[in-house]
Design a protein around this motif. Structure first.
Motif, PDB file in Angstrom:
ATOM      1  N   ALA A   3       0.813  -1.222   0.000  1.00  0.00           N
ATOM      2  CA  ALA A   3       0.000   0.000   0.000  1.00  0.00           C
ATOM      3  C   ALA A   3       0.849   1.275   0.000  1.00  0.00           C
ATOM      4  O   ALA A   3       0.689   2.135   0.867  1.00  0.00           O
ATOM      5  CB  ALA A   3      -0.935  -0.002   1.216  1.00  0.00           C
ATOM      6  N   PRO A   4       1.765   1.429  -0.975  1.00  0.00           N
ATOM      7  CA  PRO A   4       2.665   2.600  -0.977  1.00  0.00           C
ATOM      8  C   PRO A   4       1.937   3.940  -1.028  1.00  0.00           C
ATOM      9  O   PRO A   4       2.365   4.903  -0.392  1.00  0.00           O
ATOM     10  CB  PRO A   4       3.524   2.384  -2.229  1.00  0.00           C
ATOM     11  CG  PRO A   4       2.745   1.428  -3.076  1.00  0.00           C
ATOM     12  CD  PRO A   4       1.997   0.554  -2.126  1.00  0.00           C
ATOM     13  N   ASP A   5       0.831   4.000  -1.776  1.00  0.00           N
ATOM     14  CA  ASP A   5       0.099   5.266  -1.898  1.00  0.00           C
ATOM     15  C   ASP A   5      -0.507   5.697  -0.562  1.00  0.00           C
ATOM     16  O   ASP A   5      -0.506   6.886  -0.221  1.00  0.00           O
ATOM     17  CB  ASP A   5      -1.004   5.143  -2.955  1.00  0.00           C
ATOM     18  CG  ASP A   5      -0.443   5.021  -4.361  1.00  0.00           C
ATOM     19  OD1 ASP A   5       0.735   5.425  -4.551  1.00  0.00           O
ATOM     20  OD2 ASP A   5      -1.150   4.534  -5.248  1.00  0.00           O
ATOM     21  N   ILE A   6      -1.037   4.724   0.171  1.00  0.00           N
ATOM     22  CA  ILE A   6      -1.628   5.033   1.477  1.00  0.00           C
ATOM     23  C   ILE A   6      -0.579   5.570   2.434  1.00  0.00           C
ATOM     24  O   ILE A   6      -0.777   6.604   3.088  1.00  0.00           O
ATOM     25  CB  ILE A   6      -2.320   3.786   2.069  1.00  0.00           C
ATOM     26  CG1 ILE A   6      -3.549   3.406   1.238  1.00  0.00           C
ATOM     27  CG2 ILE A   6      -2.715   4.033   3.529  1.00  0.00           C
ATOM     28  CD1 ILE A   6      -4.225   2.122   1.682  1.00  0.00           C
ATOM     29  N   PHE A   7       0.552   4.892   2.506  1.00  0.00           N
ATOM     30  CA  PHE A   7       1.585   5.315   3.454  1.00  0.00           C
ATOM     31  C   PHE A   7       2.290   6.596   2.997  1.00  0.00           C
ATOM     32  O   PHE A   7       2.777   7.364   3.828  1.00  0.00           O
ATOM     33  CB  PHE A   7       2.587   4.187   3.688  1.00  0.00           C
ATOM     34  CG  PHE A   7       2.035   3.087   4.556  1.00  0.00           C
ATOM     35  CD1 PHE A   7       1.826   3.305   5.917  1.00  0.00           C
ATOM     36  CD2 PHE A   7       1.678   1.863   4.020  1.00  0.00           C
ATOM     37  CE1 PHE A   7       1.295   2.312   6.723  1.00  0.00           C
ATOM     38  CE2 PHE A   7       1.139   0.868   4.816  1.00  0.00           C
ATOM     39  CZ  PHE A   7       0.946   1.095   6.179  1.00  0.00           C
ATOM     40  N   LYS A   8       2.316   6.834   1.704  1.00  0.00           N
ATOM     41  CA  LYS A   8       2.846   8.103   1.211  1.00  0.00           C
ATOM     42  C   LYS A   8       1.960   9.257   1.661  1.00  0.00           C
ATOM     43  O   LYS A   8       2.441  10.309   2.108  1.00  0.00           O
ATOM     44  CB  LYS A   8       2.941   8.074  -0.313  1.00  0.00           C
ATOM     45  CG  LYS A   8       3.504   9.350  -0.902  1.00  0.00           C
ATOM     46  CD  LYS A   8       3.583   9.270  -2.418  1.00  0.00           C
ATOM     47  CE  LYS A   8       4.120  10.572  -3.007  1.00  0.00           C
ATOM     48  NZ  LYS A   8       4.174  10.512  -4.500  1.00  0.00           N
ATOM     49  N   THR A   9       0.638   9.064   1.558  1.00  0.00           N
ATOM     50  CA  THR A   9      -0.315  10.088   2.001  1.00  0.00           C
ATOM     51  C   THR A   9      -0.208  10.315   3.515  1.00  0.00           C
ATOM     52  O   THR A   9      -0.219  11.456   3.984  1.00  0.00           O
ATOM     53  CB  THR A   9      -1.752   9.678   1.635  1.00  0.00           C
ATOM     54  OG1 THR A   9      -1.844   9.495   0.224  1.00  0.00           O
ATOM     55  CG2 THR A   9      -2.753  10.737   2.073  1.00  0.00           C
ATOM     56  N   LEU A  10      -0.115   9.224   4.263  1.00  0.00           N
ATOM     57  CA  LEU A  10       0.030   9.343   5.716  1.00  0.00           C
ATOM     58  C   LEU A  10       1.320  10.082   6.078  1.00  0.00           C
ATOM     59  O   LEU A  10       1.323  10.923   6.983  1.00  0.00           O
ATOM     60  CB  LEU A  10       0.016   7.948   6.360  1.00  0.00           C
ATOM     61  CG  LEU A  10      -1.323   7.209   6.356  1.00  0.00           C
ATOM     62  CD1 LEU A  10      -1.139   5.784   6.849  1.00  0.00           C
ATOM     63  CD2 LEU A  10      -2.347   7.941   7.228  1.00  0.00           C
ATOM     64  N   SER A  11       2.398   9.778   5.378  1.00  0.00           N
ATOM     65  CA  SER A  11       3.678  10.453   5.630  1.00  0.00           C
ATOM     66  C   SER A  11       3.581  11.945   5.337  1.00  0.00           C
ATOM     67  O   SER A  11       4.104  12.783   6.087  1.00  0.00           O
ATOM     68  CB  SER A  11       4.789   9.827   4.772  1.00  0.00           C
ATOM     69  OG  SER A  11       5.035   8.503   5.144  1.00  0.00           O
ATOM     70  N   GLN A  12       2.899  12.285   4.255  1.00  0.00           N
ATOM     71  CA  GLN A  12       2.726  13.701   3.899  1.00  0.00           C
ATOM     72  C   GLN A  12       1.928  14.435   4.973  1.00  0.00           C
ATOM     73  O   GLN A  12       2.254  15.574   5.328  1.00  0.00           O
ATOM     74  CB  GLN A  12       2.028  13.818   2.543  1.00  0.00           C
ATOM     75  CG  GLN A  12       2.892  13.413   1.372  1.00  0.00           C
ATOM     76  CD  GLN A  12       2.134  13.390   0.058  1.00  0.00           C
ATOM     77  OE1 GLN A  12       0.902  13.367   0.020  1.00  0.00           O
ATOM     78  NE2 GLN A  12       2.869  13.382  -1.055  1.00  0.00           N
ATOM     79  N   ALA A  13       0.898  13.773   5.488  1.00  0.00           N
ATOM     80  CA  ALA A  13       0.079  14.397   6.539  1.00  0.00           C
ATOM     81  C   ALA A  13       0.916  14.654   7.788  1.00  0.00           C
ATOM     82  O   ALA A  13       0.824  15.730   8.401  1.00  0.00           O
ATOM     83  CB  ALA A  13      -1.110  13.502   6.870  1.00  0.00           C
ATOM     84  N   MET A  14       1.728  13.667   8.178  1.00  0.00           N
ATOM     85  CA  MET A  14       2.586  13.837   9.363  1.00  0.00           C
ATOM     86  C   MET A  14       3.591  14.965   9.147  1.00  0.00           C
ATOM     87  O   MET A  14       3.850  15.763  10.047  1.00  0.00           O
ATOM     88  CB  MET A  14       3.345  12.535   9.671  1.00  0.00           C
ATOM     89  CG  MET A  14       2.479  11.340  10.022  1.00  0.00           C
ATOM     90  SD  MET A  14       1.421  11.591  11.473  1.00  0.00           S
ATOM     91  CE  MET A  14      -0.175  11.782  10.673  1.00  0.00           C
ATOM     92  N   TYR A  15       4.132  15.037   7.933  1.00  0.00           N
ATOM     93  CA  TYR A  15       5.116  16.089   7.628  1.00  0.00           C
ATOM     94  C   TYR A  15       4.475  17.476   7.671  1.00  0.00           C
ATOM     95  O   TYR A  15       5.048  18.428   8.210  1.00  0.00           O
ATOM     96  CB  TYR A  15       5.735  15.835   6.254  1.00  0.00           C
ATOM     97  CG  TYR A  15       6.742  16.886   5.847  1.00  0.00           C
ATOM     98  CD1 TYR A  15       8.029  16.875   6.370  1.00  0.00           C
ATOM     99  CD2 TYR A  15       6.389  17.899   4.943  1.00  0.00           C
ATOM    100  CE1 TYR A  15       8.955  17.849   6.010  1.00  0.00           C
ATOM    101  CE2 TYR A  15       7.309  18.869   4.581  1.00  0.00           C
ATOM    102  CZ  TYR A  15       8.589  18.836   5.109  1.00  0.00           C
ATOM    103  OH  TYR A  15       9.489  19.807   4.762  1.00  0.00           O
TER     104      TYR A  15
END
Length: 349
Positions: free
Chosen positions: A42-54
């Motif tokens: 699920a790279p897209d999901i975790f990329k979105t989550l990472s962006q939110a945290m950043y």
């Protein structure tokens, strides 16, 4: 210094510390985990989550202003205005003439954040209840004027960070053992001041000085080790756990009130930095300012060391905590330079 001034400055430091921790911790704790999980599924999901945290990091100036306002018993409008004032004057947003667009960096300059927060809080305290029914119009305008002052002082505040970086850069030209000790001490000091160790790591370690970046990581960890053990002794286990997870700047007010704590921190970081040299602990600009937060430091060192697990365990999980325990007992119990209540904090309540 009068008690009123001390209390005011303590509120400023507490608000700054809490704002930094709230804004930075989510990304610091979860970025490595999300990167790992995203590489497997699920790279897209975790990329979105990472962006939110950043993106949460950009809220730091607002958080600082609002928390300070609440601590000063400001009304909601006044706290909101102070938050907006600190954001606009922090330096986190700037106009890029080449791109013809506004660009942002997380936090801005922390020295300027504190300066704008102090001036803004004083101005709002002076003007509160002076405008009557049109307060909602004129108070934000007053905040905007304070923000303009922050933009004027911003280059000078950035100059302080640059000056500090240039001094620490000199350490990188020294004999490697001495370099590791001094860099570890410098980063252990900076992590409990308004200086951003993350930004400093990016500034200092753009080259391949992996051993220096490793020492910086151990310096941040050393401060965390001392302060987590100290708060645990002060029966504040919540703060102790928070510090291990990355909330080291929560202790800025404690270190300002009791500078003797720096003796323990610097002693621990000096010895840990030397140990890091012999254990060949490495890092880079992405890990230098984080210490053990989110396991960024140990993970990066493990990658660069090509699997020297024993060295990682000793340097990150054994030596700093053992040395911190001994140093704390030496300075507090034997030499009586401070009492255990120096670590007491109400920041988490």
């Amino acid at each position: 210094m009068s008690k009123k001034v001390k209390d005011f400055l303590n509120i400023i430091l507490n608000g700054t510390a809490l704002g930094i921790v709230i804004g930075l911790i989510p990304n610091a704790v979860l970025s490595t985990l999300f990167k790992y999980l995203g590489s497997h599924f699920a790279p897209d999901i975790f990329k979105t989550l990472s962006q939110a945290m950043y993106l949460l990091q950009f809220s730091v100036p607002v958080l600082v202003g609002v928390i300070i306002g609440q601590s000063l018993k400001f009304k909601p409008l006044e706290s909101a205005v102070l938050g907006a004032t600190v954001l606009a004057g922090s330096g986190s947003l700037s106009y890029n003439a080449t791109a013809k667009a506004w660009t942002g960096v997380p936090m801005g300059d922390l020295f300027n954040v504190i300066l704008v927060a102090i001036v803004g809080a004083l101005v709002i305290s002076l003007l509160r209840d002076k405008f009557g029914t049109v307060t909602i119009i004129f108070l934000p305008i007053a905040g905007g004027l304070v923000s303009a002052l922050g933009l004027v002082t911003l280059p000078y505040m950035k100059g302080l960070t640059s000056l500090l970086a240039s001094v620490i850069f000199k350490f990188t030209t020294l004999q490697p053992l001495l370099m590791c000790m001094l860099i570890a001490m410098a980063f252990s000091f900076m992590i409990v001041t308004p200086v951003s160790t993350v930004a400093m790591g990016i500034i200092l370690f753009t080259n391949e000085n992996f051993i220096g970046a490793g020492a910086a990581t151990l310096g941040v960890l050393s401060a965390a080790a001392v302060l987590s053990i100290g708060t645990f002794r002060a029966k504040n286990r919540g703060a102790s756990a928070a510090i291990i997870l990355g909330a080291i700047k929560l202790m800025m007010p404690n270190c300002a009130r009791k500078p003797q704590l720096f003796l323990t921190i610097l002693t621990t970081s000096a010895i840990t930095g030397i140990a890091g040299y012999f254990l060949n602990i490495l890092g880079n600009q992405d890990s230098a300012g984080f210490g053990i937060i989110g396991l960024i430091g140990p993970t990066k060192s493990y990658e660069l060391n090509q699997g020297s697990l024993l060295s990682i365990v000793l340097a990150f999980f054994v030596i700093p905590f053992f040395v911190a325990f001994v140093a704390d007992r030496l300075y507090s119990d034997v030499l009586k330079l401070y009492k255990v209540d120096a670590y007491s904090t109400e920041n988490l309540s």
